[in-house]
Design an enzyme around this catalytic site. Structure first.
Site, PDB file in Angstrom:
ATOM      1  N   LYS A  54       0.834  -1.201   0.000  1.00 23.40           N
ATOM      2  CA  LYS A  54       0.000   0.000   0.000  1.00 23.40           C
ATOM      3  C   LYS A  54       0.879   1.266   0.000  1.00 23.40           C
ATOM      4  CE  LYS A  54      -3.882  -2.175   2.444  1.00 23.40           C
ATOM      5  NZ  LYS A  54      -4.846  -1.955   3.567  1.00 23.40           N
ATOM      6  N   TYR A  57     -12.792  -3.211  -2.829  1.00 26.33           N
ATOM      7  CA  TYR A  57     -13.352  -3.214  -1.473  1.00 26.33           C
ATOM      8  C   TYR A  57     -14.877  -3.108  -1.498  1.00 26.33           C
ATOM      9  CZ  TYR A  57      -8.707  -2.348   0.711  1.00 26.33           C
ATOM     10  OH  TYR A  57      -7.408  -2.451   1.169  1.00 26.33           O
ATOM     11  N   PHE A  74     -16.170   4.804   7.173  1.00 23.82           N
ATOM     12  CA  PHE A  74     -14.740   5.115   7.036  1.00 23.82           C
ATOM     13  C   PHE A  74     -14.226   4.916   5.615  1.00 23.82           C
ATOM     14  CE2 PHE A  74     -15.091   0.728   8.647  1.00 23.82           C
ATOM     15  CZ  PHE A  74     -14.420   0.033   7.648  1.00 23.82           C
ATOM     16  N   THR A  80      -5.557  -6.755  10.843  1.00 24.44           N
ATOM     17  CA  THR A  80      -5.830  -5.453  10.210  1.00 24.44           C
ATOM     18  C   THR A  80      -5.173  -4.270  10.935  1.00 24.44           C
ATOM     19  OG1 THR A  80      -7.930  -6.348   9.444  1.00 24.44           O
ATOM     20  CG2 THR A  80      -7.680  -3.944   9.376  1.00 24.44           C
ATOM     21  N   ARG A 115       2.701  -6.223   9.200  1.00 29.01           N
ATOM     22  CA  ARG A 115       1.990  -5.110   9.845  1.00 29.01           C
ATOM     23  C   ARG A 115       2.504  -4.867  11.262  1.00 29.01           C
ATOM     24  NH1 ARG A 115      -4.078  -6.732   7.694  1.00 29.01           N
ATOM     25  NH2 ARG A 115      -3.978  -5.600   5.712  1.00 29.01           N
ATOM     26  N   ASN A 119      -1.692   0.119   7.111  1.00 32.15           N
ATOM     27  CA  ASN A 119      -1.200  -1.207   7.485  1.00 32.15           C
ATOM     28  C   ASN A 119      -0.342  -1.906   6.424  1.00 32.15           C
ATOM     29  OD1 ASN A 119      -3.294  -1.751   5.798  1.00 32.15           O
ATOM     30  ND2 ASN A 119      -4.604  -2.693   7.355  1.00 32.15           N
ATOM     31  N   HIS A 174      -1.870  -5.321   1.588  1.00 28.12           N
ATOM     32  CA  HIS A 174      -3.139  -6.044   1.441  1.00 28.12           C
ATOM     33  C   HIS A 174      -2.803  -7.431   0.930  1.00 28.12           C
ATOM     34  CE1 HIS A 174      -7.051  -7.323  -0.088  1.00 28.12           C
ATOM     35  NE2 HIS A 174      -6.381  -7.731  -1.148  1.00 28.12           N
ATOM     36  N   GLU A 204      -9.512 -10.372  -7.506  1.00 30.09           N
ATOM     37  CA  GLU A 204      -8.644  -9.206  -7.296  1.00 30.09           C
ATOM     38  C   GLU A 204      -7.553  -9.127  -8.373  1.00 30.09           C
ATOM     39  OE1 GLU A 204      -9.326  -8.850  -2.465  1.00 30.09           O
ATOM     40  OE2 GLU A 204      -7.376  -9.519  -3.192  1.00 30.09           O
TER      41      GLU A 204
HETATM   42  P1  ADP Z   1      -7.712  -6.541   5.902  1.00 31.54           P
HETATM   43  O1  ADP Z   1      -6.933  -5.534   5.093  1.00 31.54           O
HETATM   44  O2  ADP Z   1      -6.991  -6.927   7.155  1.00 31.54           O
HETATM   45  O3  ADP Z   1      -8.155  -7.746   5.089  1.00 31.54           O
HETATM   46  P2  ADP Z   1     -10.447  -5.450   5.793  1.00 31.54           P
HETATM   47  O4  ADP Z   1     -10.673  -6.187   4.516  1.00 31.54           O
HETATM   48  O5  ADP Z   1     -11.469  -5.581   6.889  1.00 31.54           O
HETATM   49  O6  ADP Z   1      -9.028  -5.806   6.440  1.00 31.54           O
HETATM   50  O7  ADP Z   1     -10.331  -3.894   5.494  1.00 31.54           O
HETATM   51  C1  ADP Z   1      -9.655  -3.467   4.349  1.00 31.54           C
HETATM   52  C2  ADP Z   1      -8.859  -2.216   4.664  1.00 31.54           C
HETATM   53  O8  ADP Z   1      -9.739  -1.138   4.977  1.00 31.54           O
HETATM   54  C3  ADP Z   1      -7.957  -2.355   5.892  1.00 31.54           C
HETATM   55  O9  ADP Z   1      -6.721  -2.977   5.601  1.00 31.54           O
HETATM   56  C4  ADP Z   1      -7.781  -0.916   6.287  1.00 31.54           C
HETATM   57  O10 ADP Z   1      -6.838  -0.271   5.428  1.00 31.54           O
HETATM   58  C5  ADP Z   1      -9.166  -0.335   5.996  1.00 31.54           C
HETATM   59  N1  ADP Z   1     -10.036  -0.378   7.180  1.00 31.54           N
HETATM   60  C6  ADP Z   1     -10.719  -1.450   7.660  1.00 31.54           C
HETATM   61  N2  ADP Z   1     -11.419  -1.131   8.765  1.00 31.54           N
HETATM   62  C7  ADP Z   1     -11.170   0.192   8.993  1.00 31.54           C
HETATM   63  C8  ADP Z   1     -11.590   1.132   9.987  1.00 31.54           C
HETATM   64  N3  ADP Z   1     -12.414   0.784  10.983  1.00 31.54           N
HETATM   65  N4  ADP Z   1     -11.127   2.395   9.903  1.00 31.54           N
HETATM   66  C9  ADP Z   1     -10.288   2.778   8.896  1.00 31.54           C
HETATM   67  N5  ADP Z   1      -9.856   1.947   7.920  1.00 31.54           N
HETATM   68  C10 ADP Z   1     -10.276   0.673   7.967  1.00 31.54           C
END
Ligand code: ADP
Length: 141
Positions: A11, A51, A59, A93, A104, A118, A121, A132
């Site tokens: 990212k 997403y 958010f 996450t 991370r 973080n 992805h 994807e």
């Molecule tokens: P992951 O990346 O761990 O698979 P998710 O698919 O739930 O997690 O979320 C995708 C991305 O959206 C996260 O990596 C993060 O960058 C962002 N994200 C998720 N939840 C939040 C939140 N509550 N506030 C801000 N950003 C978030």
């Protein structure tokens, strides 16, 4: 376990802070194969496809701003069990909750504005990975 592919994104924060090489090294150290790799600037349309489950969340604008804030490195990597393995290597996450030794956990942390940055992805299932890959590598279809 079968041979599978995953889609990894370094990212914008991971690129800006110089962790592209480390992500690649971690893949190579575990003898996974890198099938494709490129630098991309995401578009809002790509991110909405990537997403879909987050688009309606409060958010989401913050996630979009973050993912548009700089270049991203997109990687297709392959190997037995890679989806689950790389997910573990990435960590959970929120970087502040991610185990030390994960990407991370090693390179992220909490910030006072509450935003989540973080570093990487990775796809959460082999089916998601194939979807994807189509979003980030349309030229490879
Ligand atoms: P992951 O990346 O761990 O698979 P998710 O698919 O739930 O997690 O979320 C995708 C991305 O959206 C996260 O990596 C993060 O960058 C962002 N994200 C998720 N939840 C939040 C939140 N509550 N506030 C801000 N950003 C978030």
């Amino acid at each position: 376990m079968t041979e599978e592919r995953t889609l990894i994104l370094v990212k914008p924060d991971g690129v800006a802070t110089g962790h592209i090489g480390d992500v690649i090294s971690r893949l190579e150290r575990r003898r996974f194969t890198i099938e494709a790799l490129k630098v991309v600037h995401a578009t809002p349309e790509q991110l909405r496809k990537h997403y879909p489950q987050l688009v309606g969340r409060p958010f989401y604008p913050e996630v979009e701003t973050y993912m548009l804030s700089g270049p991203i490195v997109a990687i297709i990597a392959a190997g037995t069990g890679i989806v689950e393995d790389f997910h573990k290597m990435a960590g959970v996450t929120k970087p502040q909750d991610a185990a030390c030794g994960t990407i991370r956990g090693d390179y992220g942390r909490a910030w006072p504005d509450g935003s989540i940055r973080n570093v990487v992805h990775s796809s959460d299932s082999p089916e998601t990975a194939e979807n994807e890959i189509k979003i980030w590598f349309p030229e490879m279809q």
